[in-house]
Structures are given as structure tokens and as C-alpha cells.
Design an enzyme around this catalytic site. Structure first.
Site, PDB file in Angstrom:
ATOM      1  N   ASN A  13       0.861  -1.179   0.000  1.00  0.00           N
ATOM      2  CA  ASN A  13       0.000   0.000   0.000  1.00  0.00           C
ATOM      3  C   ASN A  13       0.903   1.236   0.000  1.00  0.00           C
ATOM      4  OD1 ASN A  13      -1.871   1.999   0.443  1.00  0.00           O
ATOM      5  ND2 ASN A  13      -2.311   1.422   2.567  1.00  0.00           N
ATOM      6  N   TRP A  14       1.048   1.819  -1.170  1.00  0.00           N
ATOM      7  CA  TRP A  14       1.973   2.960  -1.286  1.00  0.00           C
ATOM      8  C   TRP A  14       1.386   4.262  -0.764  1.00  0.00           C
ATOM      9  CZ3 TRP A  14       4.199   2.015  -6.929  1.00  0.00           C
ATOM     10  CH2 TRP A  14       5.092   0.941  -6.872  1.00  0.00           C
ATOM     11  N   LYS A  15       0.102   4.258  -0.470  1.00  0.00           N
ATOM     12  CA  LYS A  15      -0.568   5.484  -0.005  1.00  0.00           C
ATOM     13  C   LYS A  15      -0.282   6.625  -0.991  1.00  0.00           C
ATOM     14  CE  LYS A  15      -0.292   3.589   4.589  1.00  0.00           C
ATOM     15  NZ  LYS A  15      -0.279   3.785   6.036  1.00  0.00           N
ATOM     16  N   HIS A 102      -9.698   1.712   4.588  1.00  0.00           N
ATOM     17  CA  HIS A 102      -8.451   1.886   5.331  1.00  0.00           C
ATOM     18  C   HIS A 102      -8.682   2.924   6.431  1.00  0.00           C
ATOM     19  CE1 HIS A 102      -4.353   3.087   6.270  1.00  0.00           C
ATOM     20  NE2 HIS A 102      -3.975   1.932   5.764  1.00  0.00           N
ATOM     21  N   GLU A 174      -5.841  -4.072  10.826  1.00  0.00           N
ATOM     22  CA  GLU A 174      -4.786  -3.077  11.009  1.00  0.00           C
ATOM     23  C   GLU A 174      -5.076  -2.231  12.241  1.00  0.00           C
ATOM     24  OE1 GLU A 174      -2.659  -2.166   7.059  1.00  0.00           O
ATOM     25  OE2 GLU A 174      -4.407  -0.863   7.165  1.00  0.00           O
ATOM     26  N   GLY A 180       2.218   2.870  10.757  1.00  0.00           N
ATOM     27  CA  GLY A 180       3.208   3.925  10.578  1.00  0.00           C
ATOM     28  C   GLY A 180       3.922   4.341  11.853  1.00  0.00           C
ATOM     29  N   SER A 220       3.078  -1.554  10.538  1.00  0.00           N
ATOM     30  CA  SER A 220       4.521  -1.662  10.788  1.00  0.00           C
ATOM     31  C   SER A 220       5.082  -3.060  10.506  1.00  0.00           C
ATOM     32  CB  SER A 220       4.858  -1.202  12.212  1.00  0.00           C
ATOM     33  OG  SER A 220       4.498   0.159  12.378  1.00  0.00           O
ATOM     34  N   GLY A 242       4.781   1.583   4.860  1.00  0.00           N
ATOM     35  CA  GLY A 242       6.135   2.145   4.772  1.00  0.00           C
ATOM     36  C   GLY A 242       7.170   1.208   4.175  1.00  0.00           C
TER      37      GLY A 242
END
Ligand code: PGA
Length: 258
Positions: A13-15, A102, A174, A180, A220, A242
Site C-alpha cells: 500500500n503505497w498510499k 483503510h 490493522e 506507521g 509496521s 512504509g
């Protein structure tokens, strides 16, 4: 490594990161690395920003081990909905999966269990696999309402869906406090909630569905912790933020999941 029937699934998930050029560079590096390891034991999915979907789709064409996801969807097919992207458009751009609900969408863009439910229905109607996200906040965990929160998110998001439809959904647990933050849930903490989600699926849809649906952990995830997470019986993969932005760490996570 594990004898689960469910195939591991790792989603990047590159956001809101990476231009088209940066996305293509990543995919080209990823394909090179994938030749060095046996990645056929897992499904790997990349969720770039909307602007890079088509370019990434073209560049992964023919790669069986790689698929494309969008990070959001709107439930209408077309019309006066400025700024939204429809299921038809996502299919047209080459998506196979779509991340829905999300916590950042819930937190910053006012998504609710009702809108998440509409989006899951829309995705399924167009044969897109929904990656349906749930998770509790730190405050909710400390108040010991985690199970209550998760149950109401799961029931709200899947409301009205048939057993057959639910079989096609991927769920991502999540915890907000782990996203993050570098503070991963311990494998035991994650497994406890994954097992709980699977129990809800069993009681509502039967054991066929509860054994079929893949439940990913997110928050994470790193090359260092993927192995201990995926070794748990009810953790079937990861939704990675990330650590998915860097090819080396992402490849290590994929290989660590097999
Ligand atoms: P993170 O994000 O891996 O950076 O914690 C996960 C996510 O939000 O999907």
C-alpha cells in the site's frame, strides 16, 4: 514453511507516494528481484496511487505473480461525482483488488461502515477483490473494547452479503496504533484478533467461508517481523505501508511470507 491451505497474500500500500516514473522504476527493480527468488508461493499485489495505475498495469502485464490494486473506489458506475473513481474505471485501468475502508480513509475522509459496505458491494459487482480494512484505535484497545469495535466493523462492512460474496473478500486487520508507528502488534496480539474475526465468519457464514477468507495483518510490518506473524495459524499475509516503498524490504517481506 507453513501448511495453511490459504495462499499468502502480500499487498504494497503505497498510499500517497510515488510518481509514475518512480512507480515504474520500482516495478522494474521488483521484477529483477523476483527472478532471484521463488515467488510463486505467494500472491503479490501493488497498490500505487490512482495516477500510476495504468502505467503499472501495463508494466506488470503477463506477470502471474503480480497484480494491481487501487487504494479506494466509489460505488457508482458513472455520473456527477467530482473527484471520484468508479469500479468500471478501476477494471479498465487493470485493477484486480481494491483496498476499502483503510483507517486513514475512515479518519480523514469520513468513511463509515455504511460507505465501506457500499464500496465492498460495488467492488464485488465488478469482480474486484475487496481488501476490507478493520482495526481499533489505541484508546479502544486500552478501554478493552477491541473485540466490540472489530465485530461491529466486520458486521457493518459485510452487511447483507451472501456467503458466496464473502468468500471473495480479503480482510485486513490493522490496529491504528500500529500503522506507521513502528509499533507492530505482537504475533500473539494479532493472532488473537485474527482468530476472533475467523470465529465471526464461522458463526455467520459457516466453516467453509471462515477457512477460505484470507485475513491479512497490517501495521509496521517489516522483513524482520513478517515471519513470526505469518507463522500464526490465522494470519495469511500482510498489508504493508512504509516498508513497501523500498524494493529490497518489500521483496524480503514477500519471501519471508512463503
Ligand atoms: P505501515 O502501514 O506498514 O506503514 O504501518 C500499513 C497500512 O496502513 O496499510
Amino acid at each position: 514453511m507453513q501448511d495453511k491451505q490459504r495462499r499468502p497474500l502480500i499487498i504494497a500500500n503505497w498510499k500517497m507516494n510515488k510518481t509514475i516514473m518512480e512507480s515504474l522504476q520500482f516495478v522494474s527493480d521488483l521484477r529483477k528481484k523476483f527472478k532471484e527468488i521463488n515467488i510463486n508461493g505467494a500472491d503479490t499485489v501493488i497498490a500505487p496511487p490512482f495516477t500510476a495505475l495504468k502505467a503499472v498495469s501495463d508494466s506488470i502485464a503477463g506477470e502471474e505473480s503480480l497484480a494491481l490494486a487501487s487504494q479506494n473506489i466509489f460505488w457508482q458506475e458513472k455520473g456527477a461525482f467530482t473527484g471520484e473513481v468508479s469500479p468500471v474505471m478501476l477494471v479498465d485501468a487493470g485493477c484486480k483488488y481494491v483496498i476499502i475502508g483503510h483507517s486513514e480513509r475512515r479518519q480523514y475522509f469520513a468513511e463509515t461502515d455504511e460507505t465501506v459496505n457500499k464500496k465492498i458491494n460495488a467492488a464485488l459487482n465488478y469482480n474486484l477483490t475487496p481488501v476490507f480494512c478493520v482495526g481499533e484505535s489505541l484508546q479502544q484497545r486500552e478501554e478493552e473494547t477491541t473485540f466490540k469495535v472489530i465485530r461491529s466493523q466486520i458486521e457493518g462492512g459485510l452487511n447483507g452479503l451472501s456467503e458466496g460474496a464473502v468468500n471473495s473478500v480479503v480482510i485486513a486487520y490493522e490496529p491504528l496504533w500500529a500503522i506507521g508507528t513502528g509499533k507492530t502488534a505482537t504475533p500473539e496480539q494479532a493472532e488473537e484478533v485474527h482468530g476472533f474475526i475467523r470465529a465471526i465468519l464461522r458463526e455467520t457464514y459457516g466453516s467453509g467461508t471462515s477457512e477460505t477468507v484470507r485475513i491479512l495483518y497490517g501495521g509496521s510490518v517489516t522483513p524482520e517481523n513478517i515471519n513470526n506473524l505469518i507463522n500464526k495459524p490465522d494470519i495469511d499475509g500482510a498489508l504493508v505501508g512504509g516498508a513497501s516503498l523500498n524494493v529490497d524490504s518489500f521483496v524480503k517481506i514477500v519471501s519471508g511470507s512463503i
